[in-house]
Scaffold this active site. Sequence first.
Site, PDB file in Angstrom:
ATOM      1  N   HIS A   1      -2.952   7.241   3.084  1.00 22.27           N
ATOM      2  CA  HIS A   1      -3.450   5.965   2.564  1.00 22.27           C
ATOM      3  C   HIS A   1      -4.801   5.668   3.225  1.00 22.27           C
ATOM      4  O   HIS A   1      -4.999   5.935   4.408  1.00 22.27           O
ATOM      5  CB  HIS A   1      -2.436   4.866   2.889  1.00 22.27           C
ATOM      6  CG  HIS A   1      -2.943   3.490   2.593  1.00 22.27           C
ATOM      7  ND1 HIS A   1      -3.577   3.192   1.401  1.00 22.27           N
ATOM      8  CD2 HIS A   1      -2.936   2.335   3.328  1.00 22.27           C
ATOM      9  CE1 HIS A   1      -3.924   1.910   1.421  1.00 22.27           C
ATOM     10  NE2 HIS A   1      -3.554   1.380   2.574  1.00 22.27           N
TER      11      HIS A   1
ATOM     12  N   ASN B   1     -10.114   0.265   0.465  1.00 20.32           N
ATOM     13  CA  ASN B   1      -8.650   0.276   0.404  1.00 20.32           C
ATOM     14  C   ASN B   1      -8.219  -0.188  -0.988  1.00 20.32           C
ATOM     15  O   ASN B   1      -8.399  -1.350  -1.337  1.00 20.32           O
ATOM     16  CB  ASN B   1      -8.115  -0.660   1.495  1.00 20.32           C
ATOM     17  CG  ASN B   1      -6.600  -0.716   1.540  1.00 20.32           C
ATOM     18  OD1 ASN B   1      -5.922  -0.254   0.624  1.00 20.32           O
ATOM     19  ND2 ASN B   1      -6.070  -1.305   2.603  1.00 20.32           N
TER      20      ASN B   1
ATOM     21  N   CYS C   1       0.817  -1.219   0.000  1.00 18.97           N
ATOM     22  CA  CYS C   1       0.000   0.000   0.000  1.00 18.97           C
ATOM     23  C   CYS C   1       0.850   1.268   0.000  1.00 18.97           C
ATOM     24  O   CYS C   1       0.315   2.367  -0.115  1.00 18.97           O
ATOM     25  CB  CYS C   1      -0.947  -0.007   1.196  1.00 18.97           C
ATOM     26  SG  CYS C   1      -2.109  -1.375   1.095  1.00 18.97           S
TER      27      CYS C   1
HETATM   28  O1  UT7 Z   1      -3.564  -1.206   3.714  1.00 15.98           O
HETATM   29  C1  UT7 Z   1      -2.517  -1.920   4.270  1.00 15.98           C
HETATM   30  C2  UT7 Z   1      -2.480  -1.845   5.730  1.00 15.98           C
HETATM   31  N1  UT7 Z   1      -3.700  -2.395   6.317  1.00 15.98           N
HETATM   32  C3  UT7 Z   1      -4.253  -1.797   7.329  1.00 15.98           C
HETATM   33  O2  UT7 Z   1      -3.807  -0.760   7.746  1.00 15.98           O
HETATM   34  C4  UT7 Z   1      -5.419  -2.483   8.005  1.00 15.98           C
HETATM   35  C5  UT7 Z   1      -5.237  -2.450   9.503  1.00 15.98           C
HETATM   36  N2  UT7 Z   1      -6.262  -3.171  10.255  1.00 15.98           N
HETATM   37  C6  UT7 Z   1      -7.527  -2.720  10.347  1.00 15.98           C
HETATM   38  O3  UT7 Z   1      -7.908  -1.754   9.736  1.00 15.98           O
HETATM   39  C7  UT7 Z   1      -8.444  -3.425  11.312  1.00 15.98           C
HETATM   40  O4  UT7 Z   1      -7.695  -4.238  12.162  1.00 15.98           O
HETATM   41  C8  UT7 Z   1      -9.546  -4.283  10.618  1.00 15.98           C
HETATM   42  C9  UT7 Z   1     -10.525  -3.371   9.910  1.00 15.98           C
HETATM   43  C10 UT7 Z   1      -8.925  -5.251   9.644  1.00 15.98           C
HETATM   44  C11 UT7 Z   1     -10.304  -5.068  11.683  1.00 15.98           C
HETATM   45  O5  UT7 Z   1     -10.853  -4.168  12.668  1.00 15.98           O
HETATM   46  P1  UT7 Z   1     -10.607  -4.417  14.226  1.00 15.98           P
HETATM   47  O6  UT7 Z   1     -11.320  -3.360  14.938  1.00 15.98           O
HETATM   48  O7  UT7 Z   1      -9.122  -4.525  14.437  1.00 15.98           O
HETATM   49  O8  UT7 Z   1     -11.327  -5.783  14.452  1.00 15.98           O
HETATM   50  P2  UT7 Z   1     -10.716  -7.135  15.054  1.00 15.98           P
HETATM   51  O9  UT7 Z   1      -9.924  -7.864  14.044  1.00 15.98           O
HETATM   52  O10 UT7 Z   1     -10.086  -6.839  16.377  1.00 15.98           O
HETATM   53  O11 UT7 Z   1     -12.026  -7.939  15.342  1.00 15.98           O
HETATM   54  C12 UT7 Z   1     -12.986  -7.488  16.328  1.00 15.98           C
HETATM   55  C13 UT7 Z   1     -14.205  -8.400  16.261  1.00 15.98           C
HETATM   56  C14 UT7 Z   1     -13.830  -9.902  16.295  1.00 15.98           C
HETATM   57  O12 UT7 Z   1     -14.849 -10.576  16.986  1.00 15.98           O
HETATM   58  P3  UT7 Z   1     -14.644 -11.005  18.527  1.00 15.98           P
HETATM   59  O13 UT7 Z   1     -13.426 -11.884  18.520  1.00 15.98           O
HETATM   60  O14 UT7 Z   1     -14.408  -9.725  19.275  1.00 15.98           O
HETATM   61  O15 UT7 Z   1     -15.915 -11.706  18.853  1.00 15.98           O
HETATM   62  C15 UT7 Z   1     -13.882 -10.286  14.831  1.00 15.98           C
HETATM   63  O16 UT7 Z   1     -14.146 -11.656  14.652  1.00 15.98           O
HETATM   64  O17 UT7 Z   1     -14.884  -8.186  15.027  1.00 15.98           O
HETATM   65  C16 UT7 Z   1     -15.042  -9.438  14.345  1.00 15.98           C
HETATM   66  N3  UT7 Z   1     -14.984  -9.183  12.911  1.00 15.98           N
HETATM   67  C17 UT7 Z   1     -16.071  -8.870  12.203  1.00 15.98           C
HETATM   68  N4  UT7 Z   1     -17.377  -8.730  12.552  1.00 15.98           N
HETATM   69  C18 UT7 Z   1     -18.231  -8.393  11.586  1.00 15.98           C
HETATM   70  C19 UT7 Z   1     -13.909  -9.193  12.093  1.00 15.98           C
HETATM   71  N5  UT7 Z   1     -14.286  -8.881  10.847  1.00 15.98           N
HETATM   72  C20 UT7 Z   1     -15.621  -8.695  10.885  1.00 15.98           C
HETATM   73  C21 UT7 Z   1     -16.583  -8.346   9.907  1.00 15.98           C
HETATM   74  N6  UT7 Z   1     -17.867  -8.195  10.296  1.00 15.98           N
HETATM   75  N7  UT7 Z   1     -16.240  -8.129   8.620  1.00 15.98           N
END
Ligand code: UT7
Length: 330
Positions: A257, A287, A116
């Site tokens: 980004h 993204n 990215c």
């Molecule tokens: O572009 C290159 C660089 N990339 C980035 O900068 C991306 C960086 N990461 C992020 O933007 C975020 O970490 C994500 C958007 C990928 C994920 O958001 P998050 O707030 O970090 O969520 P998480 O992975 O901590 O998950 C929180 C909860 C989990 O459930 P539990 O374990 O708390 O019950 C996940 O299973 O959200 C759940 N979850 C979802 N729920 C509904 C994960 N994906 C989804 C989804 N819909 N699509």
Amino acid sequence: MSNVRAAITGIEAYLPEYVLTNDELSTLVDTNDEWITSRVGINTRRILKEDGLGVSYMAEKAIEKLVKSKNLDPKEVDLVICATVTPDMVFPATANIISDKCGFINAWGFDLNAGCSGFIFSFETVRTFIESGRYKKAILVTGERLSSVTDYTDRQTCTLFGDGAVAMLIEPTSDMNLGLLDSILHVDGIGRKFLYQPAGGSSHPANTDTVNKHMHFIKQDGKTVFRYAVSRMADVSVELMEKHNLSAGDIAYLVPHQANLRIIKATGSRMGLTDDKILVNIEKYGNVGGTSIPLVLCEFKDKFKKGDTLVFTAFGAGFTWGAELYRWAI
Ligand code: UT7
């Protein structure tokens, strides 16, 4: 020391027509509009649906617009760099395919893979060619068909990515106060475990096993990448400001980004910027990898005045990250 700077003198984008909504995604995986908008900030993304078309197709469409808007003779183009992680094929480079499709018969070039951070890394690369004095008309094209490597059964990643391409004409300017003034860029291979596409390269060539195990898709440890992205983008942007004695008031716009609205806001806030100075279009396009920053530049180009100070910052697979100081030159 060079007596010219590299300036973007034309910029045009191509976005595929198909709009993938949060509601459609919630029919594919266990997700919902509320989660995606509040956690990431995305409402829709554009998807190149047609089989057999890749980045060069979208790049060609963007370049067609650029050639027209700049009244550019393709024979004058001397350098073509394509920043992408989703090339049409492993080889030849997509830059070669684009050169053939667009009639850049006097140019040479190559692809650049920096996740990215593709735009900021490739812009720094083009800058060195332009500042050398040997190149006068470079095409920098960023393009991603991230839908081609997105696993639409994995809710952790499938809501995030979109497709698109942006073409830029980069030319020398003798006004040393304009164009790309400085870059601070980094790589750290520690990140290779947290954001990557496992198969399709030489360590895991394609076979039925790699296909069955979904190894040709993006894998991301979102939480870890989030943590690194927030700190690295903010740190490097503040470092750039300090290096050039810039206060928040000196910056017209931050062009970050577009991976997550929360990362964007955290970066802007560490820089002391108010929301009106932080440019965002993640809600429409998601993204789009290294194409995200140019897509923002293209969308907001009529807002910029000649001499406006912009800061670009990105973080991506590798890890790769950095910040650039740019003065709008048109
Ligand atoms: O572009 C290159 C660089 N990339 C980035 O900068 C991306 C960086 N990461 C992020 O933007 C975020 O970490 C994500 C958007 C990928 C994920 O958001 P998050 O707030 O970090 O969520 P998480 O992975 O901590 O998950 C929180 C909860 C989990 O459930 P539990 O374990 O708390 O019950 C996940 O299973 O959200 C759940 N979850 C979802 N729920 C509904 C994960 N994906 C989804 C989804 N819909 N699509």
